[in-house]
Design an enzyme around this catalytic site. Structure first.
Site, PDB file in Angstrom:
ATOM      1  N   ASP A   1     -10.968   2.673   4.082  1.00  0.00           N
ATOM      2  CA  ASP A   1     -11.242   1.512   3.983  1.00  0.00           C
ATOM      3  C   ASP A   1     -12.712   1.087   3.691  1.00  0.00           C
ATOM      4  O   ASP A   1     -13.169   0.072   3.182  1.00  0.00           O
ATOM      5  CB  ASP A   1     -10.691   0.707   5.230  1.00  0.00           C
TER       6      ASP A   1
ATOM      7  N   LYS B   1       0.834  -1.096  -0.167  1.00  0.00           N
ATOM      8  CA  LYS B   1       0.045   0.068   0.012  1.00  0.00           C
ATOM      9  C   LYS B   1       1.048   1.242  -0.103  1.00  0.00           C
ATOM     10  O   LYS B   1       0.613   2.360  -0.667  1.00  0.00           O
ATOM     11  CB  LYS B   1      -1.038  -0.009   1.092  1.00  0.00           C
TER      12      LYS B   1
ATOM     13  N   GLN C   1      -4.543  -1.617   9.562  1.00  0.00           N
ATOM     14  CA  GLN C   1      -4.356  -2.974   8.944  1.00  0.00           C
ATOM     15  C   GLN C   1      -4.978  -3.912  10.071  1.00  0.00           C
ATOM     16  O   GLN C   1      -4.689  -3.886  11.160  1.00  0.00           O
ATOM     17  CB  GLN C   1      -2.903  -3.282   8.814  1.00  0.00           C
TER      18      GLN C   1
END
Ligand code: NDP
Length: 294
Positions: A120, A53, A97
Site C-alpha cells: 500500500d 482486490k 484494509q
C-alpha cells in the site's frame, strides 16, 4: 472537446504487463507472488474493496490469502498476525484494509508491516523514500494518477501542477511524485486562499478533496489535464445513487484531458496494488527484503 482518459483500459494494460511479469518469474523458477489481505470488522465498503482486490489477484496470477477478523479483534492479536505474515516467505505483500476499528491504533499497524511487503506504500519508510526521490513501494492511488497523467503527457517536466488535498495517502504522495517528475507543484487544502485562481493557472489539476464537483468549469484553464481522485455517492434526481468526482465533469469540455468517475483513477488503484506486489516479490526474491531503496 476534452479527451476522456480511460482508466479501465489503462488498468487492463497494466494488469496484462503484471500478468506477463508473473509468468516470467514462474518460468524462471521463482515463487508465485503472494498477497495477504487483512480485513478487521464488517464495514460494507471495505468488504467490497477487499473482494475486488482478491478477484484482481486471481486475474493476474497472484496467490492471495484473506484474513477476516472480527470487529472486536485486539491490537496485539492483529500485530501478531502481521508479525507472522512478515516472516512468511510465501507472502510478498501485506495489506491491512483501513479504516480499522477504534480499539486499534492504525499508525502502529502500518508501522508493523515490513516496509519491503508494504504494497500500500503507507509505511513511513516508503513515504520517506518517495520524499527523498528513491525507489520504495509507492502508494497505489498516487501511482495510478501518475500513470494516467503520463498516458496523455509522457513528459510533464516544467508543468504547473495543483494538487487539491494533503492527506498522507493521496495528496502528499501525489504531490511528491509530480515534483519528482519535474513539475512545479502547489498543494491546496481546506485553508488555501484563492483556490479558483490557483487552479486557473495550472496545467495539471489533481483533485482529491472528496468534495463533490468542487472544481468548476471556470477554474480550469483551456487544455489543462484533470485527474479526479474524489469519489462521492450522491442521490440523483431520479432517486438513484450515482458516483461523482471532485471535478464538475460536464463543465470542463475545454480541458485537454480529464478522468471520468467512475472509470478513471479508481481502476488504477487496484492495478498498481498488483504491480506493487510483483515488485515486492521480485525484490524479496533477490534477497533485498530489507533494502527496498537498493
Ligand atoms: P481526506 O479526507 O483524508 O483528505 C481530503 C483533503 O481535502 C484534506 O487535505 C482537506 O484539507 C482537503 N480539503 C477539504 N476541503 C477542501 C476545500 N474546500 N478546498 C481545498 N481542499 C480541501 O481524503 P483522502 O485523501 O483519503 O481522499 C480524497 C478523496 O479521494 C475522497 O473522495 C476519497 O473517497 C477518494 N479516494 C479515491 C481513491 C480511488 O481509488 N479512486 C483512493 C483513495 C481516496 P485539510 O487537510 O485542510 O483538512
Amino acid at each position: 472537446m476534452a479527451e476522456i482518459i480511460d482508466g479501465r483500459e489503462i488498468a487492463r494494460k497494466l494488469d496484462e504487463k503484471t500478468g506477463a511479469e508473473i509468468k516470467a518469474m514462474l518460468d524462471a523458477g521463482q515463487r508465485r507472488p503472494g498477497l495477504a489481505v487483512i480485513l478487521v470488522g464488517e464495514d460494507p465498503a471495505s468488504q467490497v474493496y477487499v473482494s475486488r482486490k482478491i478477484k484482481a489477484c486471481e486475474r493476474v496470477g497472484i496467490e492471495s490469502s484473506e484474513y477476516r477478523l472480527p470487529a472486536d479483534t485486539g491490537q496485539d492479536e492483529l500485530l501478531a498476525l502481521i508479525g507472522r505474515l512478515n516472516d512468511d516467505a510465501n507472502v510478498h505483500g501485506i495489506l491491512c484494509q483501513v479504516p480499522l476499528p477504534p480499539q486499534i491504533d492504525t499508525r502502529l499497524v502500518l508501522l508493523a508491516i515490513d516496509p519491503a511487503k508494504d504494497v500500500d506504500g503507507f509505511h513511513p519508510m516508503n513515504a520517506g523514500l518517495l520524499f527523498t526521490g528513491s525507489e520504495g513501494l509507492v502508494a497505489c492511488t498516487p501511482s495510478g494518477v501518475i500513470h494516467l497523467l503520463k498516458s496523455v503527457v509522457p513528459d510533464p517536466t516544467g508543468m504547473d501542477a495543483l494538487v487539491i488535498g494533503r492527506s498522507n495517502i493521496v495528496g502528499k504522495p501525489v504531490a511528491m511524485l509530480l515534483l519528482n517528475e519535474g513539475c512545479t507543484v502547489t498543494i491546496a487544502h481546506s485553508k488555501t486562499r484563492n483556490l479558483p485562481e490557483i487552479a486557473r493557472r495550472s496545467d495539471i489539476i489533481v483533485a482529491a478533496s472528496g468534495i463533490a464537483e468542487m472544481v468548476k468549469g471556470g477554474w480550469v484553464k483551456p487544455g489543462a489535464v484533470l485527474l479526479d481522485v474524489g469519489i462521492t455517492r450522491v442521490r440523483g434526481e431520479n432517486g438513484k445513487d450515482r458516483l461523482v468526482g471532485d471535478i464538475a465533469f460536464d463543465e470542463v469540455q475545454h480541458a485537454g484531458a480529464v478522468t471520468p468517475v467512475p472509470g478513471g483513477v479508481g481502476p488504477m488503484t487496484i492495478a498498481c496494488l498488483l504491480a506493487n506486489t510483483v515488485r515486492a516479490a521480485k525484490a524479496l526474491d533477490r534477497g533485498k527484503a530489507r533494502a527496498p531503496a537498493a
